[in-house]
Design a protein around this motif. Structure first.
Motif, mmCIF file in Angstrom:
data_model
loop_
_atom_site.group_PDB
_atom_site.id
_atom_site.type_symbol
_atom_site.label_atom_id
_atom_site.label_comp_id
_atom_site.label_asym_id
_atom_site.label_seq_id
_atom_site.Cartn_x
_atom_site.Cartn_y
_atom_site.Cartn_z
ATOM 1 N N TYR A 136 0.518 -1.038 0.254
ATOM 2 C CA TYR A 136 -0.129 0.089 -0.381
ATOM 3 C C TYR A 136 0.918 1.360 0.339
ATOM 4 N N PHE A 137 0.128 2.078 -0.585
ATOM 5 C CA PHE A 137 1.026 3.346 -0.934
ATOM 6 C C PHE A 137 0.551 4.628 -0.743
ATOM 7 N N CYS A 138 0.575 5.733 -0.055
ATOM 8 C CA CYS A 138 0.439 6.499 0.531
ATOM 9 C C CYS A 138 1.122 7.778 -0.747
ATOM 10 N N ALA A 139 0.395 8.918 -1.225
ATOM 11 C CA ALA A 139 0.669 9.503 -2.300
ATOM 12 C C ALA A 139 -0.163 10.997 -2.189
ATOM 13 N N VAL A 140 1.047 11.964 -2.373
ATOM 14 C CA VAL A 140 0.430 13.381 -2.318
ATOM 15 C C VAL A 140 0.539 13.966 -3.771
ATOM 16 N N SER A 141 -0.489 15.076 -3.795
ATOM 17 C CA SER A 141 -0.163 15.613 -5.386
ATOM 18 C C SER A 141 -0.636 17.049 -5.183
ATOM 19 N N LEU A 142 0.756 17.914 -6.078
ATOM 20 C CA LEU A 142 0.600 19.445 -5.693
ATOM 21 C C LEU A 142 0.090 19.713 -6.802
ATOM 22 N N TYR A 143 1.034 19.714 -8.220
ATOM 23 C CA TYR A 143 0.878 20.222 -9.019
ATOM 24 C C TYR A 143 0.422 18.482 -10.029
ATOM 25 N N SER A 144 0.843 18.570 -11.047
ATOM 26 C CA SER A 144 -0.176 17.529 -11.566
ATOM 27 C C SER A 144 0.682 15.703 -11.302
ATOM 28 N N THR A 145 1.597 15.389 -10.944
ATOM 29 C CA THR A 145 2.507 14.649 -10.393
ATOM 30 C C THR A 145 2.623 13.948 -8.718
ATOM 31 N N LEU A 146 2.331 12.706 -9.154
ATOM 32 C CA LEU A 146 2.386 11.883 -6.947
ATOM 33 C C LEU A 146 3.851 11.661 -6.608
ATOM 34 N N THR A 147 3.414 11.851 -5.104
ATOM 35 C CA THR A 147 5.073 12.249 -4.472
ATOM 36 C C THR A 147 4.773 10.752 -3.314
ATOM 37 N N PHE A 148 4.998 9.461 -4.030
ATOM 38 C CA PHE A 148 4.877 8.607 -3.141
ATOM 39 C C PHE A 148 5.811 7.984 -2.051
ATOM 40 N N GLY A 149 5.034 7.611 -0.559
ATOM 41 C CA GLY A 149 6.109 6.938 0.295
ATOM 42 C C GLY A 149 6.754 5.616 0.343
ATOM 43 N N LYS A 150 7.708 4.820 1.133
ATOM 44 C CA LYS A 150 8.050 3.379 0.442
ATOM 45 C C LYS A 150 7.524 2.758 0.252
ATOM 46 N N GLY A 151 5.944 2.502 0.920
ATOM 47 C CA GLY A 151 4.855 1.555 0.793
ATOM 48 C C GLY A 151 5.164 1.058 2.401
ATOM 49 N N THR A 152 4.007 0.327 2.675
ATOM 50 C CA THR A 152 3.680 -0.328 3.461
ATOM 51 C C THR A 152 3.342 -2.128 3.218
ATOM 52 N N MET A 153 3.931 -3.532 3.375
ATOM 53 C CA MET A 153 3.114 -4.314 2.684
ATOM 54 C C MET A 153 2.446 -5.237 4.004
ATOM 55 N N LEU A 154 1.484 -5.192 3.824
ATOM 56 C CA LEU A 154 0.070 -5.856 4.273
ATOM 57 C C LEU A 154 0.166 -7.685 4.361
ATOM 58 N N LEU A 155 0.505 -7.846 5.416
ATOM 59 C CA LEU A 155 0.730 -9.708 5.926
ATOM 60 C C LEU A 155 -0.400 -9.909 6.302
ATOM 61 N N VAL A 156 -1.489 -10.637 5.169
ATOM 62 C CA VAL A 156 -2.466 -10.776 6.541
ATOM 63 C C VAL A 156 -2.737 -12.435 6.333
ATOM 64 N N SER A 157 -2.572 -13.010 7.582
ATOM 65 C CA SER A 157 -2.088 -14.918 7.896
ATOM 66 C C SER A 157 -4.169 -14.663 8.459
ATOM 67 N N PRO A 158 -4.262 -16.395 8.111
ATOM 68 C CA PRO A 158 -5.424 -17.058 8.542
ATOM 69 C C PRO A 158 -5.143 -16.695 9.959
#
Lengths: 111, 118
Positions: free
Chosen positions: A89-111
């Motif tokens: 999952y990536f969070c991002a911000v947009s000031l002008y038209s381009t996106l600046t992303f974070g490094k991401g968070t890996m969500l690991l769902v186990s049973p």
């Protein structure tokens, strides 16, 4: 310039448990905020976005996020996760038209 | 309808070689973006086209990188004299219009091209 910090690189969680993925941003002006999801071997897909108005934003697949201007945060939440939510999952911000992303968070769902 | 497509899906090349990566945006989308995603990182902006012209190329790392969009649809990212540090997944996205001063448009991403420079 704007930047995005995702505080957790990995979040392990059991199926049906609630989850929160944290995102903080920095910007000297108002920005638009986004969450994208990347499933294994697939492209980035928009989950939700905050443009203006209500600070609670609902997205696809039961996810929601809350914009908090005073804390410059945009945390993503889901009350009950499924195995199929395993992805990056990536969070991002947009000031002008381009996106600046974070490094991401890996969500690991186990049973 | 068809989404954003990118070819090739994988490209392996040798250091010093020239490569071209292609992006087909969603039909009717005037804005096109290139991003680069290195291992363990989020995508980083490279260049943005509005129609045929590059509206913002501030993310291109150096003059070995160049991109074109001659007819306002398909775009090609060109990398000369490739280096091992260029190895990454190159992502293309398109949106309906794209506007300076704040964009509310959703960017639709392709699956990416994984470039490996040996």
């Amino acid at each position: 310039a704007q930047s995005v910090t995702q505080l957790d690189s990995q979040v392990p969680v059991f199926e049906e448990a609630p989850v929160e993925l944290r995102c903080n941003y920095s910007s000297s002006v108002s920005v638009y905020l986004f969450w994208y999801v990347q499933y294994p071997n697939q492209g980035l897909q928009l989950l939700l976005k905050y443009l203006s108005g209500s600070t609670l934003v609902k997205g696809i697949n039961g996810f929601e996020a809350e914009f908090n201007k005073s804390q410059t945060s945009f945390h993503l939440r889901k009350p009950s996760v499924h195995i199929s939510d395993t992805a990056e999952y990536f969070c991002a911000v947009s000031l002008y038209s381009t996106l600046t992303f974070g490094k991401g968070t890996m969500l690991l769902v186990s049973p | 309808g068809a989404g954003v497509s990118q070819t090739p899906s994988n490209k392996v090349t040798e250091k010093g070689k020239y490569v071209e990566l292609r992006c087909d945006p969603i039909s009717g989308h005037t804005a096109l973006y290139w991003y680069r995603q290195s291992l363990g990182q989020g995508p980083e902006f490279l260049i943005y086209f509005q129609g045929t012209g590059a509206a913002d190329d501030s993310g291109l790392p150096n003059d070995r990188f160049f991109a074109v969009r001659p007819e306002g649809s398909v775009s090609t990212l060109k990398i000369q004299r490739t280096e091992r540090g260029d190895s990454a997944v190159y992502l293309c996205a398109s949106s309906l219009r794209g506007e300076r001063g704040g964009s509310t448009d959703t960017q639709y991403f392709g699956p990416g091209t994984r470039l490996t420079v040996l």
